[in-house]
Design a protein around this motif. Structure first.
Motif, mmCIF file in Angstrom:
data_model
loop_
_atom_site.group_PDB
_atom_site.id
_atom_site.type_symbol
_atom_site.label_atom_id
_atom_site.label_comp_id
_atom_site.label_asym_id
_atom_site.label_seq_id
_atom_site.Cartn_x
_atom_site.Cartn_y
_atom_site.Cartn_z
ATOM 1 N N LYS A 16 0.828 -1.203 0.000
ATOM 2 C CA LYS A 16 0.000 0.000 0.000
ATOM 3 C C LYS A 16 0.869 1.263 0.000
ATOM 4 C CE LYS A 16 -3.654 0.201 2.834
ATOM 5 N NZ LYS A 16 -4.339 0.471 4.120
ATOM 6 N N CYS A 17 1.912 1.262 0.816
ATOM 7 C CA CYS A 17 2.772 2.444 0.904
ATOM 8 C C CYS A 17 3.427 2.759 -0.439
ATOM 9 C CB CYS A 17 3.831 2.259 1.985
ATOM 10 S SG CYS A 17 3.129 2.137 3.644
ATOM 11 N N CYS A 20 1.017 4.753 -2.440
ATOM 12 C CA CYS A 20 0.492 5.953 -1.775
ATOM 13 C C CYS A 20 1.175 7.203 -2.338
ATOM 14 C CB CYS A 20 0.739 5.839 -0.278
ATOM 15 S SG CYS A 20 0.066 7.199 0.677
ATOM 16 N N CYS A 25 1.066 10.150 4.937
ATOM 17 C CA CYS A 25 1.308 10.312 6.377
ATOM 18 C C CYS A 25 2.578 11.102 6.664
ATOM 19 C CB CYS A 25 1.364 8.951 7.070
ATOM 20 S SG CYS A 25 2.685 7.889 6.458
ATOM 21 N N HIS A 93 3.350 4.037 13.391
ATOM 22 C CA HIS A 93 2.221 4.286 12.488
ATOM 23 C C HIS A 93 1.967 3.071 11.604
ATOM 24 C CE1 HIS A 93 -0.703 6.632 10.398
ATOM 25 N NE2 HIS A 93 -0.062 6.602 9.244
ATOM 26 N N SER A 94 0.786 2.514 11.720
ATOM 27 C CA SER A 94 0.430 1.328 10.938
ATOM 28 C C SER A 94 -0.276 1.729 9.652
ATOM 29 C CB SER A 94 -0.505 0.451 11.781
ATOM 30 O OG SER A 94 -1.155 -0.478 10.951
ATOM 31 N N ASN A 95 -0.076 0.957 8.608
ATOM 32 C CA ASN A 95 -0.810 1.241 7.372
ATOM 33 C C ASN A 95 -2.036 0.345 7.220
ATOM 34 O OD1 ASN A 95 0.112 -1.235 6.507
ATOM 35 N ND2 ASN A 95 1.103 -0.487 4.652
ATOM 36 N N CYS A 98 -5.196 3.707 7.147
ATOM 37 C CA CYS A 98 -4.533 4.999 7.382
ATOM 38 C C CYS A 98 -5.080 6.055 6.430
ATOM 39 C CB CYS A 98 -3.026 4.833 7.212
ATOM 40 S SG CYS A 98 -2.605 4.218 5.556
ATOM 41 N N GLU A 99 -4.304 7.127 6.267
ATOM 42 C CA GLU A 99 -4.725 8.245 5.412
ATOM 43 C C GLU A 99 -4.911 7.812 3.956
ATOM 44 O OE1 GLU A 99 -2.252 7.960 7.469
ATOM 45 O OE2 GLU A 99 -1.629 9.870 8.316
ATOM 46 N N TYR A 100 -4.292 6.710 3.584
ATOM 47 C CA TYR A 100 -4.463 6.187 2.229
ATOM 48 C C TYR A 100 -5.914 5.725 2.029
ATOM 49 C CZ TYR A 100 -3.638 3.223 -1.894
ATOM 50 O OH TYR A 100 -3.679 2.660 -3.134
#
Ligand code: SF4
Ligand code: SF4
Length: 146
Positions: A16-17, A20, A25, A93-95, A98-100
């Motif tokens: 995911k990151c 993103c 984040c 901070h976990s994904n 999250c903000e995604y």
């Protein structure tokens, strides 16, 4: 206390990151503030939110200033330039969700993106909002007119 936005746990997340855009984040700072209750409290918030890139939100953890400012360690490829020694708040901070998945705005109970936004809220919340400067207690420490 500051925090990274982490909403309700869900699942999914592989790579995911990597997907993103601009590492969402890493694009802001939060600072917890006292819960505003009085007109003076909100008047102070109006001053703060009048500054560029300052937003305000409230969620389950309370009220926060949101400073929209990219971390100086974020690399052009979206990676952290100090990954091995990044601060604890970044490590924690976990994904998972999250903000995604949900923007800070959509994940908040209240969200103010500028002066007009907050002023409109204050007008609804306080009947005498527009007359607050006429109150004796507000005039007491007022600066002399120039
Ligand atoms: S944790 Fe979430 S917001 Fe941060 S880079 Fe990964 S997917 Fe994006
Ligand atoms: S230190 Fe690294 S992980 Fe933390 S906000 Fe900055 S770029 Fe993102």
């Amino acid at each position: 206390m500051a925090k990274k936005i982490k909403l309700k746990e869900l699942s999914e997340a592989v790579n995911k990151c990597d997907r993103c855009h601009k590492s969402k984040c890493c694009q802001y700072v939060t600072q917890n503030i006292d819960k505003p209750t009085t007109m003076k409290d909100f008047d102070l918030l109006l001053w703060q939110i009048s500054h560029k890139n300052i937003h305000i939100f409230k969620d389950d953890d309370g009220w926060f200033l949101l400073v929209l400012s990219q971390c100086t360690h974020l690399q052009s490829d979206g990676r952290c330039g100090i990954y091995e020694v990044r601060p604890l708040i970044c490590r924690d901070h976990s994904n998972d969700y999250c903000e995604y998945d949900v923007s800070i705005k959509d994940g908040s109970d209240l969200y103010f993106s500028g002066y007009d936004d907050l002023n409109t809220y204050c007008r609804k919340r306080f009947k005498s909002w527009d007359k607050r400067f006429q109150k004796k207690s507000w005039k007491k420490n007022a600066a002399p007119m120039v």
